[in-house]
Write a protein that holds these residues in place. Structure first.
Motif, PDB file in Angstrom:
ATOM      1  N   SER A 133       0.840  -1.206   0.000  1.00 18.23           N
ATOM      2  CA  SER A 133       0.000   0.000   0.000  1.00 18.23           C
ATOM      3  C   SER A 133       0.873   1.253   0.000  1.00 18.23           C
ATOM      4  CB  SER A 133      -0.922   0.001   1.225  1.00 18.23           C
ATOM      5  OG  SER A 133      -0.188   0.298   2.398  1.00 18.23           O
ATOM      6  N   LEU A 134       2.177   1.077   0.178  1.00 18.03           N
ATOM      7  CA  LEU A 134       3.089   2.222   0.173  1.00 18.03           C
ATOM      8  C   LEU A 134       3.608   2.451  -1.235  1.00 18.03           C
ATOM      9  CD1 LEU A 134       5.395   1.231   3.199  1.00 18.03           C
ATOM     10  CD2 LEU A 134       3.270   2.553   3.295  1.00 18.03           C
ATOM     11  N   GLU A 135       3.714   3.719  -1.598  1.00 19.35           N
ATOM     12  CA  GLU A 135       4.348   4.061  -2.852  1.00 19.35           C
ATOM     13  C   GLU A 135       5.769   4.520  -2.519  1.00 19.35           C
ATOM     14  OE1 GLU A 135       3.467   7.236  -6.474  1.00 19.35           O
ATOM     15  OE2 GLU A 135       2.051   7.024  -4.805  1.00 19.35           O
ATOM     16  N   ILE A 136       6.753   3.838  -3.045  1.00 20.63           N
ATOM     17  CA  ILE A 136       8.129   4.271  -2.784  1.00 20.63           C
ATOM     18  C   ILE A 136       8.470   5.321  -3.833  1.00 20.63           C
ATOM     19  CG2 ILE A 136      10.541   3.555  -2.513  1.00 20.63           C
ATOM     20  CD1 ILE A 136       9.553   0.770  -1.806  1.00 20.63           C
ATOM     21  N   LEU A 137       8.671   6.574  -3.378  1.00 22.15           N
ATOM     22  CA  LEU A 137       8.803   7.682  -4.321  1.00 22.15           C
ATOM     23  C   LEU A 137      10.217   7.834  -4.841  1.00 22.15           C
ATOM     24  CD1 LEU A 137       6.742  10.389  -2.431  1.00 22.15           C
ATOM     25  CD2 LEU A 137       6.006   8.979  -4.360  1.00 22.15           C
ATOM     26  N   ASP A 138      11.153   7.577  -3.963  1.00 19.12           N
ATOM     27  CA  ASP A 138      12.480   8.069  -4.237  1.00 19.12           C
ATOM     28  C   ASP A 138      13.445   7.344  -3.309  1.00 19.12           C
ATOM     29  OD1 ASP A 138      14.276   9.798  -5.336  1.00 19.12           O
ATOM     30  OD2 ASP A 138      14.013  11.334  -3.797  1.00 19.12           O
ATOM     31  N   VAL A 139      14.498   6.785  -3.865  1.00 19.90           N
ATOM     32  CA  VAL A 139      15.508   6.137  -3.024  1.00 19.90           C
ATOM     33  C   VAL A 139      16.869   6.652  -3.442  1.00 19.90           C
ATOM     34  CG1 VAL A 139      16.521   3.936  -2.312  1.00 19.90           C
ATOM     35  CG2 VAL A 139      14.083   4.052  -2.826  1.00 19.90           C
ATOM     36  N   LYS A 140      17.539   7.322  -2.515  1.00 21.85           N
ATOM     37  CA  LYS A 140      18.894   7.813  -2.801  1.00 21.85           C
ATOM     38  C   LYS A 140      19.859   7.067  -1.905  1.00 21.85           C
ATOM     39  CE  LYS A 140      17.902  12.480  -4.392  1.00 21.85           C
ATOM     40  NZ  LYS A 140      16.737  13.053  -3.653  1.00 21.85           N
ATOM     41  N   ALA A 141      20.210   5.853  -2.312  1.00 21.95           N
ATOM     42  CA  ALA A 141      21.088   5.032  -1.479  1.00 21.95           C
ATOM     43  C   ALA A 141      21.844   4.076  -2.374  1.00 21.95           C
ATOM     44  CB  ALA A 141      20.266   4.273  -0.445  1.00 21.95           C
ATOM     45  N   ASP A 142      23.001   3.624  -1.866  1.00 21.43           N
ATOM     46  CA  ASP A 142      23.826   2.714  -2.660  1.00 21.43           C
ATOM     47  C   ASP A 142      23.509   1.246  -2.392  1.00 21.43           C
ATOM     48  OD1 ASP A 142      25.155   4.929  -3.689  1.00 21.43           O
ATOM     49  OD2 ASP A 142      26.626   4.937  -2.057  1.00 21.43           O
ATOM     50  N   TYR A 143      23.004   0.978  -1.213  1.00 23.54           N
ATOM     51  CA  TYR A 143      22.684  -0.421  -0.895  1.00 23.54           C
ATOM     52  C   TYR A 143      21.709  -0.485   0.276  1.00 23.54           C
ATOM     53  CZ  TYR A 143      26.262   0.109   2.805  1.00 23.54           C
ATOM     54  OH  TYR A 143      26.992   0.537   3.888  1.00 23.54           O
ATOM     55  N   TRP A 203      23.576   5.043   8.369  1.00 25.11           N
ATOM     56  CA  TRP A 203      22.950   5.071   7.038  1.00 25.11           C
ATOM     57  C   TRP A 203      23.239   6.381   6.319  1.00 25.11           C
ATOM     58  CZ3 TRP A 203      19.498   9.067   6.817  1.00 25.11           C
ATOM     59  CH2 TRP A 203      19.014   9.546   8.052  1.00 25.11           C
ATOM     60  N   ARG A 204      23.374   7.480   7.080  1.00 23.60           N
ATOM     61  CA  ARG A 204      23.635   8.764   6.441  1.00 23.60           C
ATOM     62  C   ARG A 204      25.092   8.820   5.973  1.00 23.60           C
ATOM     63  NH1 ARG A 204      20.446  13.342   6.942  1.00 23.60           N
ATOM     64  NH2 ARG A 204      19.542  12.814   8.964  1.00 23.60           N
ATOM     65  N   LYS A 205      25.985   8.377   6.871  1.00 24.88           N
ATOM     66  CA  LYS A 205      27.419   8.406   6.542  1.00 24.88           C
ATOM     67  C   LYS A 205      27.761   7.446   5.410  1.00 24.88           C
ATOM     68  CE  LYS A 205      28.271   9.460  11.370  1.00 24.88           C
ATOM     69  NZ  LYS A 205      28.303   8.734  12.653  1.00 24.88           N
ATOM     70  N   ASN A 206      27.037   6.337   5.326  1.00 23.35           N
ATOM     71  CA  ASN A 206      27.376   5.318   4.325  1.00 23.35           C
ATOM     72  C   ASN A 206      26.366   5.253   3.178  1.00 23.35           C
ATOM     73  OD1 ASN A 206      29.789   3.550   5.511  1.00 23.35           O
ATOM     74  ND2 ASN A 206      28.486   4.244   7.193  1.00 23.35           N
ATOM     75  N   LEU A 227      32.560  -2.229  14.256  1.00 26.96           N
ATOM     76  CA  LEU A 227      31.497  -2.726  13.373  1.00 26.96           C
ATOM     77  C   LEU A 227      31.155  -1.703  12.289  1.00 26.96           C
ATOM     78  CD1 LEU A 227      29.217  -4.890  12.806  1.00 26.96           C
ATOM     79  CD2 LEU A 227      27.744  -3.498  14.262  1.00 26.96           C
ATOM     80  N   SER A 228      30.903  -0.465  12.706  1.00 24.38           N
ATOM     81  CA  SER A 228      30.405   0.533  11.745  1.00 24.38           C
ATOM     82  C   SER A 228      31.520   1.179  10.922  1.00 24.38           C
ATOM     83  CB  SER A 228      29.583   1.605  12.465  1.00 24.38           C
ATOM     84  OG  SER A 228      30.330   2.186  13.500  1.00 24.38           O
ATOM     85  N   ASN A 229      32.712   1.311  11.502  1.00 22.88           N
ATOM     86  CA  ASN A 229      33.780   1.998  10.757  1.00 22.88           C
ATOM     87  C   ASN A 229      34.666   1.050   9.962  1.00 22.88           C
ATOM     88  OD1 ASN A 229      32.806   4.280  11.894  1.00 22.88           O
ATOM     89  ND2 ASN A 229      34.711   4.917  12.884  1.00 22.88           N
ATOM     90  N   THR A 230      34.736  -0.201  10.359  1.00 22.45           N
ATOM     91  CA  THR A 230      35.672  -1.118   9.705  1.00 22.45           C
ATOM     92  C   THR A 230      34.957  -2.315   9.087  1.00 22.45           C
ATOM     93  OG1 THR A 230      37.314  -0.457  11.361  1.00 22.45           O
ATOM     94  CG2 THR A 230      37.820  -2.416  10.041  1.00 22.45           C
ATOM     95  N   TYR A 231      34.317  -3.108   9.939  1.00 22.68           N
ATOM     96  CA  TYR A 231      33.787  -4.388   9.489  1.00 22.68           C
ATOM     97  C   TYR A 231      32.810  -4.256   8.311  1.00 22.68           C
ATOM     98  CZ  TYR A 231      31.718  -9.076   9.774  1.00 22.68           C
ATOM     99  OH  TYR A 231      31.274 -10.331   9.476  1.00 22.68           O
ATOM    100  N   ILE A 232      31.727  -3.491   8.503  1.00 18.17           N
ATOM    101  CA  ILE A 232      30.709  -3.402   7.445  1.00 18.17           C
ATOM    102  C   ILE A 232      31.264  -2.750   6.174  1.00 18.17           C
ATOM    103  CG2 ILE A 232      28.402  -2.549   6.799  1.00 18.17           C
ATOM    104  CD1 ILE A 232      27.662  -2.620   9.790  1.00 18.17           C
TER     105      ILE A 232
END
Lengths: 369, 369
Positions: free
Chosen positions: A182-192, A211-214, A353-358
């Motif tokens: 039922s949701l309309e996805i309008l716009d996605v600005k992301a790499d993954y 999510w913002r930094k990456n 985790l967030s700066n190296t692993y992922i």
């Protein structure tokens, strides 16, 4: 893909009922033609990497003593769902169970001592029959479930006429509703898309704005994902062509959760076509990570018999069977009997985790598919 | 109430450490003065209708063989939490467990065969000690948990500089973050707060926009509520003076969930002062509803021994003990051994819950407190 419009849903449900009514009006013995939902009618589609329902159908005859109850249950459920759709209400499958449960009486009103159904498994089974027969998901029919998913990131959606920016929710997130179509996805600005198994890890990565930094979409189904979280991941992959990475604990339960996002369950194969993301990639924690990231012995947990048993089951899943890397991982897990949690990576520092692993695993392509 | 600012949190944590450092510099035997978290030091405050921690404290001495390990664990945890605050990261309590877990060595580096802690219960216990000693909730210290809550309604909040309208989220909802005190509640235009136990009922009432038609705030903690859902309910009651109604299944598990919103747990009384809503009202489903709303026999479930045992425990909770109505309800539950789910009300029609049951009970004042 959008959900079929309300009128189309009602039309398809009515059509199913009309077919039976027509049979009766023509003086024929009424029956329903229902696709068979057994394992025997489940096909592994190598190319699409999905389990699909085969073409086998079964006739459910009203005048067959062994099938008349199930026939009547199906018609009763069809009536209830149509009633809900016409009233514009959104019951749960448990509501439908209660709404339809009553004791049968004969023409004179005498109690026949038999219930329409005694257990929700019976009413759920006919909901599934109606799903496969009409090609509608239960969400399309307006049925609600206990939706668990959370999502955040640079994307916007439209729902009930309102535009919601999923990057403007502060410390919170968007609680994914039951009916994602039922949701309309309008716009996605992301790499993954980064799918995290654990709710607490989602909270952490969200609070730190990973999510913002990456530039990614962050999503969690909180353990074993529900239908709407899977559907959301599927839509982001299918409609926006985003790579999907799944981050779980390094144990057979985590591998299984990845497997559910990727391919769904073997017994509910008819859902895969809408809910599965066959190209989902497993980011970790993998068994080989234990050595690679020098996880201290102290942090390693001994796998239980149940863990090993589950891993052996996974060896037989077609989507794992076809992957050399997965065969290695699973066999190594069974051989070593060692499991490790995502949080164990914090031994290397809170930001590891967030700066190296992922980011490293993604940029170096060190995922498993 | 807002969370204390980051600098204040760091200041209070540093002060705790400085006290110990000063003792050492003065040549004294170092110790910590920690409020006692046992049941014996828990007081039922009749007027505030809350369990509160008493004034008893205990000295945790470094030079006491029985206490030195716990002393060192507390200092280690204090160091880790301060490290996280200074780095501006938001670990989970499981991260802290791993980050601090290591095997002790002597000066020459020889393995002493003893770990800082072996089990998360040990590291959690010292987090609680630091909470009661500093008067800070773990959320104020930036620790994350697996937040489950969802909220929707005519209200707006500010978080990380963004204003979020909780009435403009379409079919979805706002996923409540771990640290509710980091949210500024700007504006609440509602007559009451409706807390629903079950996630699926929340979905249903939200999809049908019950909160808009009835001008209320709709919230769920999905079963046993987590800390941040409880904190959100408490803030809406405390800061906006809204009546709070709790809707659960009609069984001892549901009554217990109501009890957690209202007063918290007996063993974690120090949290009540921040998380409990002592004036929360139980809307139903009550035992007396079974007769009043003519719930068909078919829909009634036999209570298990565990249900009855739990109900008997509830009889002794001070906040139930002081309520004549609750004593009647609980005794009736134990006597009849009958339980009933919210969804059973759907037997009277899909709209019965939202159009009749909830609004009638509220307008007639038929709740239990």
């Amino acid at each position: 893909m959008q959900a079929p419009p309300e009128e189309e849903v009602i039309r398809r449900l009515e059509e199913l009922g009309r077919r039976v009514a027509d049979q009766i009006l023509r003086g024929e013995a009424p029956y329903l033609e229902v696709p068979v939902r057994t394992l025997a009618n489940t096909i592994w589609d190598k190319k699409r990497k999905m389990l699909l329902l085969g073409s086998k159908t079964a006739r459910r005859e009203f005048f067959d003593v062994g099938e008349s109850k199930r026939f009547m249950q199906t018609i009763l459920m069809l009536k209830l769902i149509l009633e809900a759709r016409r009233e514009g209400v959104h019951p749960t499958i448990r509501d439908l169970y209660y709404r339809g449960k009553h004791t049968l009486t004969d023409k004179s009103g005498k109690n026949l001592g038999e219930n329409t159904w005694d257990d929700q498994r019976e009413s759920n089974a006919v909901i599934q029959d109606i799903e496969v027969t009409t090609g509608l998901l239960r969400e399309h029919m307006g049925l609600m479930h206990d939706a668990k998913g959370r999502i955040v990131g640079n994307m916007s959606i439209r729902s009930k006429g309102q535009v919601i920016e999923l990057s403007r929710l502060g410390s919170g997130a968007y609680a994914i509703p039951s009916n994602v179509d039922s949701l309309e996805i309008l716009d996605v600005k992301a790499d993954y898309v980064l799918v995290v198994e654990k709710g607490a890890i989602f909270e952490q990565l969200n609070e730190d704005e990973f999510w913002r930094k990456n530039n990614c979409i962050l999503i969690t189904g909180k353990g074993q994902p529900d239908r709407s979280t899977r559907r959301m991941v599927r839509r982001l992959w299918e409609e926006f062509d985003l790579p999907v990475y799944v981050l779980t604990d390094g144990d057979s339960y985590g591998f299984y959760i990845y497997s559910v996002y990727k391919s769904g369950s073997i017994t509910l194969s008819y859902e895969s076509e809408r809910l599965a993301t066959p190209e989902a990639r497993f980011l970790g924690v993998s068994v080989t990570d234990i050595e690679k990231y020098k996880i201290p012995k102290n942090f390693i947990i001994k796998a239980t018999e149940r863990d090993i048993k589950r891993a052996k089951e996974l060896l037989n899943y077609p989507w794992f069977k076809e992957s050399k890397r997965w065969m290695e991982e699973l066999n190594l897990f069974i051989e070593k009997g060692q499991k490790v949690e995502i949080e164990a990576l914090s031994g290397h520092g809170f930001r590891f985790l967030s700066n190296t692993y992922i980011p490293e695993k993604i940029s170096k392509g060190e995922w498993i598919a």
